[in-house]
Write a protein that holds these residues in place. Structure first.
Motif, mmCIF file in Angstrom:
data_model
loop_
_atom_site.group_PDB
_atom_site.id
_atom_site.type_symbol
_atom_site.label_atom_id
_atom_site.label_comp_id
_atom_site.label_asym_id
_atom_site.label_seq_id
_atom_site.Cartn_x
_atom_site.Cartn_y
_atom_site.Cartn_z
ATOM 1 N N ARG A 192 3.980 23.332 10.616
ATOM 2 C CA ARG A 192 4.935 23.921 9.658
ATOM 3 C C ARG A 192 5.644 22.811 8.879
ATOM 4 O O ARG A 192 6.094 21.817 9.436
ATOM 5 C CB ARG A 192 5.961 24.761 10.419
ATOM 6 N N HIS A 193 5.729 22.990 7.561
ATOM 7 C CA HIS A 193 6.394 21.991 6.720
ATOM 8 C C HIS A 193 6.913 22.679 5.466
ATOM 9 O O HIS A 193 6.370 23.696 5.015
ATOM 10 C CB HIS A 193 5.435 20.864 6.340
ATOM 11 N N ALA A 194 7.968 22.138 4.907
ATOM 12 C CA ALA A 194 8.568 22.685 3.686
ATOM 13 C C ALA A 194 7.785 22.206 2.461
ATOM 14 O O ALA A 194 7.038 21.224 2.535
ATOM 15 C CB ALA A 194 10.027 22.242 3.597
ATOM 16 N N PRO A 195 7.952 22.891 1.320
ATOM 17 C CA PRO A 195 7.292 22.433 0.091
ATOM 18 C C PRO A 195 7.657 20.976 -0.206
ATOM 19 O O PRO A 195 8.820 20.583 -0.119
ATOM 20 C CB PRO A 195 7.856 23.373 -0.984
ATOM 21 N N GLY A 196 6.647 20.175 -0.546
ATOM 22 C CA GLY A 196 6.868 18.760 -0.822
ATOM 23 C C GLY A 196 6.661 17.876 0.385
ATOM 24 O O GLY A 196 6.392 16.679 0.246
ATOM 25 N N GLU A 197 6.815 18.435 1.577
ATOM 26 C CA GLU A 197 6.553 17.675 2.796
ATOM 27 C C GLU A 197 5.060 17.706 3.115
ATOM 28 O O GLU A 197 4.317 18.511 2.565
ATOM 29 C CB GLU A 197 7.337 18.267 3.975
ATOM 30 N N ARG A 207 6.186 14.327 7.667
ATOM 31 C CA ARG A 207 6.769 13.419 6.679
ATOM 32 C C ARG A 207 7.580 14.253 5.685
ATOM 33 O O ARG A 207 7.171 15.350 5.295
ATOM 34 C CB ARG A 207 5.678 12.663 5.922
ATOM 35 N N ASP A 208 8.729 13.732 5.250
ATOM 36 C CA ASP A 208 9.586 14.477 4.331
ATOM 37 C C ASP A 208 9.047 14.408 2.911
ATOM 38 O O ASP A 208 7.949 13.882 2.663
ATOM 39 C CB ASP A 208 11.037 13.996 4.419
ATOM 40 N N GLU A 209 9.821 14.913 1.955
ATOM 41 C CA GLU A 209 9.335 14.972 0.570
ATOM 42 C C GLU A 209 9.178 13.593 -0.057
ATOM 43 O O GLU A 209 8.564 13.441 -1.116
ATOM 44 C CB GLU A 209 10.271 15.835 -0.292
ATOM 45 N N PHE A 210 9.723 12.546 0.604
ATOM 46 C CA PHE A 210 9.548 11.168 0.132
ATOM 47 C C PHE A 210 8.518 10.422 0.984
ATOM 48 O O PHE A 210 8.431 9.195 0.920
ATOM 49 C CB PHE A 210 10.887 10.431 0.165
ATOM 50 N N SER A 211 7.764 11.171 1.785
ATOM 51 C CA SER A 211 6.731 10.628 2.690
ATOM 52 C C SER A 211 7.307 9.770 3.798
ATOM 53 O O SER A 211 6.594 8.994 4.436
ATOM 54 C CB SER A 211 5.684 9.817 1.906
ATOM 55 N N GLN A 212 8.594 9.883 4.061
ATOM 56 C CA GLN A 212 9.232 9.060 5.078
ATOM 57 C C GLN A 212 9.134 9.697 6.461
ATOM 58 O O GLN A 212 9.097 10.923 6.595
ATOM 59 C CB GLN A 212 10.702 8.815 4.710
ATOM 60 N N GLN A 266 0.802 -1.223 0.000
ATOM 61 C CA GLN A 266 0.000 0.000 0.000
ATOM 62 C C GLN A 266 0.836 1.275 0.000
ATOM 63 O O GLN A 266 0.351 2.335 -0.387
ATOM 64 C CB GLN A 266 -0.898 0.034 1.238
ATOM 65 N N THR A 267 2.089 1.172 0.438
ATOM 66 C CA THR A 267 2.893 2.376 0.657
ATOM 67 C C THR A 267 3.071 3.204 -0.612
ATOM 68 O O THR A 267 2.888 4.426 -0.595
ATOM 69 C CB THR A 267 4.269 2.005 1.243
ATOM 70 N N VAL A 268 3.427 2.564 -1.720
ATOM 71 C CA VAL A 268 3.691 3.311 -2.957
ATOM 72 C C VAL A 268 2.431 3.999 -3.478
ATOM 73 O O VAL A 268 2.447 5.205 -3.770
ATOM 74 C CB VAL A 268 4.323 2.402 -4.032
ATOM 75 N N PRO A 269 1.281 3.292 -3.624
ATOM 76 C CA PRO A 269 0.075 4.002 -4.056
ATOM 77 C C PRO A 269 -0.322 5.133 -3.115
ATOM 78 O O PRO A 269 -0.768 6.201 -3.568
ATOM 79 C CB PRO A 269 -1.003 2.904 -4.071
ATOM 80 N N LEU A 270 -0.144 4.928 -1.812
ATOM 81 C CA LEU A 270 -0.493 5.967 -0.847
ATOM 82 C C LEU A 270 0.376 7.204 -1.025
ATOM 83 O O LEU A 270 -0.126 8.326 -1.158
ATOM 84 C CB LEU A 270 -0.338 5.436 0.583
ATOM 85 N N THR A 271 1.686 7.011 -1.036
ATOM 86 C CA THR A 271 2.584 8.165 -1.108
ATOM 87 C C THR A 271 2.478 8.879 -2.451
ATOM 88 O O THR A 271 2.550 10.109 -2.514
ATOM 89 C CB THR A 271 4.033 7.733 -0.849
ATOM 90 N N GLU A 272 2.286 8.135 -3.528
ATOM 91 C CA GLU A 272 2.150 8.776 -4.836
ATOM 92 C C GLU A 272 0.833 9.540 -4.953
ATOM 93 O O GLU A 272 0.776 10.593 -5.592
ATOM 94 C CB GLU A 272 2.302 7.747 -5.954
ATOM 95 N N GLN A 306 1.355 12.820 -3.132
ATOM 96 C CA GLN A 306 2.180 13.756 -3.907
ATOM 97 C C GLN A 306 1.443 14.284 -5.128
ATOM 98 O O GLN A 306 1.456 15.490 -5.404
ATOM 99 C CB GLN A 306 3.480 13.051 -4.334
ATOM 100 N N SER A 307 0.778 13.393 -5.877
ATOM 101 C CA SER A 307 0.148 13.819 -7.130
ATOM 102 C C SER A 307 -1.076 14.706 -6.883
ATOM 103 O O SER A 307 -1.345 15.625 -7.651
ATOM 104 C CB SER A 307 -0.255 12.599 -7.962
ATOM 105 N N LEU A 308 -1.808 14.439 -5.805
ATOM 106 C CA LEU A 308 -2.993 15.235 -5.494
ATOM 107 C C LEU A 308 -2.670 16.412 -4.577
ATOM 108 O O LEU A 308 -3.563 17.182 -4.226
ATOM 109 C CB LEU A 308 -4.063 14.343 -4.861
ATOM 110 N N LYS A 309 -1.390 16.520 -4.185
ATOM 111 C CA LYS A 309 -0.870 17.661 -3.417
ATOM 112 C C LYS A 309 -1.591 17.851 -2.068
ATOM 113 O O LYS A 309 -1.916 18.964 -1.662
ATOM 114 C CB LYS A 309 -0.954 18.946 -4.250
ATOM 115 N N PHE A 310 -1.820 16.729 -1.375
ATOM 116 C CA PHE A 310 -2.365 16.818 -0.026
ATOM 117 C C PHE A 310 -1.247 17.231 0.928
ATOM 118 O O PHE A 310 -0.150 16.675 0.881
ATOM 119 C CB PHE A 310 -2.954 15.480 0.412
#
Length: 312
Positions: A184-189, A162-167, A125-131, A134-138
């Motif tokens: 507070r979070h950086a762009p992509g996080e 979570r970082d920009e790789f959802s880790q 499930q991890t890959v579909p979840l993280t993608e 990212q793609s829907l910009k939640f």
């Protein structure tokens, strides 16, 4: 003087004290409203399981009479219980909600993921979840995880960066004194948010009973064809069970938690009512995941390893 004041406080305020369920509800409602004020595009993970059902109920309460200002997201393994999917779709239609579905089967068909030899898709499930995130910009993702479920989840803050790789990095956990949450979070996080962190399984069931929340029938005792594997009663299905030496039998069972059919076990039970389920849980010595989730038994750090990769 001090004694008198304390006595008056007890006399006048005690009748208005919140019950423990009221306090938990109030905290969760506060968290939903805090996220609505801090983030641009939150989403609620909704599978049709009891924790996500309670979480949606709380969100509906938090913003009534307005609609819930968030979409829903479900990572569908393709091995979900039909009763739960039917409940999911009916609930979405009833409340006029938006549902995004990230399909593990689509990723397998596209060659992005490969089936595991044991047929279990929960780790996939991890890959579909993280993608999807990212793609829907939640930028905030609500999950129904609770600290009493599992030791890795006990480490989690209510707002979990979570970082920009959802880790997930436990060393980046932030203090949350006095219910002050730092989004507070950086762009992509993004931030994972857990409104039920401080609830127990018993709290969830007592709240369901108090609020009259409907659940899929799978949570109550029913006759079902199951077979035993590694000490758990699993449901037969196309995912890879039973094997030749595993004999299906009909038993009176119920589910304490629901997920991928290949790794979610049933428990012997005759609890057909909410009161009976609550009584059963009150004397249980095992957490729901410890008793019924094979994917958590792969190693001592199975859940924490998956969380570091982006799983909930």
């Amino acid at each position: 003087m001090t004694t008198t004041v304390a006595h008056v406080h007890e006399e006048t305020d005690a009748p208005y004290a919140l019950s423990h369920l009221d306090a938990l509800e109030s905290e969760a409602v506060h968290i939903f409203r805090e996220v609505a004020g801090e983030f641009e595009k939150p989403v609620i993970l909704f599978s049709g399981g009891k924790d996500s059902i309670v979480m949606l109920h709380l969100a509906l309460k938090a913003f009534a009479p307005a609609p819930v200002p968030f979409a829903l997201l479900h990572v569908d393994t393709g091995h979900n219980f039909p009763e739960v999917l039917e409940y999911r779709d009916r609930t979405v239609a009833e409340h006029g909600l938006r549902l995004h579905v990230a399909s593990v089967q689509d990723y397998i068909d596209a060659g992005k993921l490969r089936e595991r030899p044991d047929g279990t898709r929960n780790p996939l499930q991890t890959v579909p979840l993280t993608e999807a995130i990212q793609s829907l910009k939640f930028d905030a993702v609500f999950g129904g995880g609770r600290r009493d479920e599992e030791k890795a989840r006990a480490k989690e803050r209510v707002f979990s960066l979570r970082d920009e790789f959802s880790q997930w990095d436990p060393r980046r956990q932030r203090p949350e004194l006095w219910q002050l949450y730092n989004g507070r979070h950086a762009p992509g996080e993004h931030v994972r948010v857990f409104p039920l962190s401080n609830w127990t399984e018993l709290d969830v069931w007592q709240y369901i009973a108090r609020e009259g929340i409907e659940l899929p029938e799978i949570y109550f005792a029913h006759e079902r064809e199951v077979f035993k594997r590694n000490g758990m009663w699993l449901t037969a299905g196309e995912w890879g069970g039973p094997k030749q030496d595993e004999t299906p039998e009909r038993r009176l069972v119920r589910y304490r938690t629901v997920g991928d059919m290949s790794c979610t076990g049933a428990v012997d039970s005759d609890a057909v009512t909410l009161d009976a389920v609550i009584a059963e849980i009150a004397v249980s010595r095992l957490t729901e995941r410890g008793a019924t989730r094979a994917d958590d038994k792969m190693s001592e750090a199975a859940m924490e390893d998956r969380k570091r990769e982006g799983y909930f």
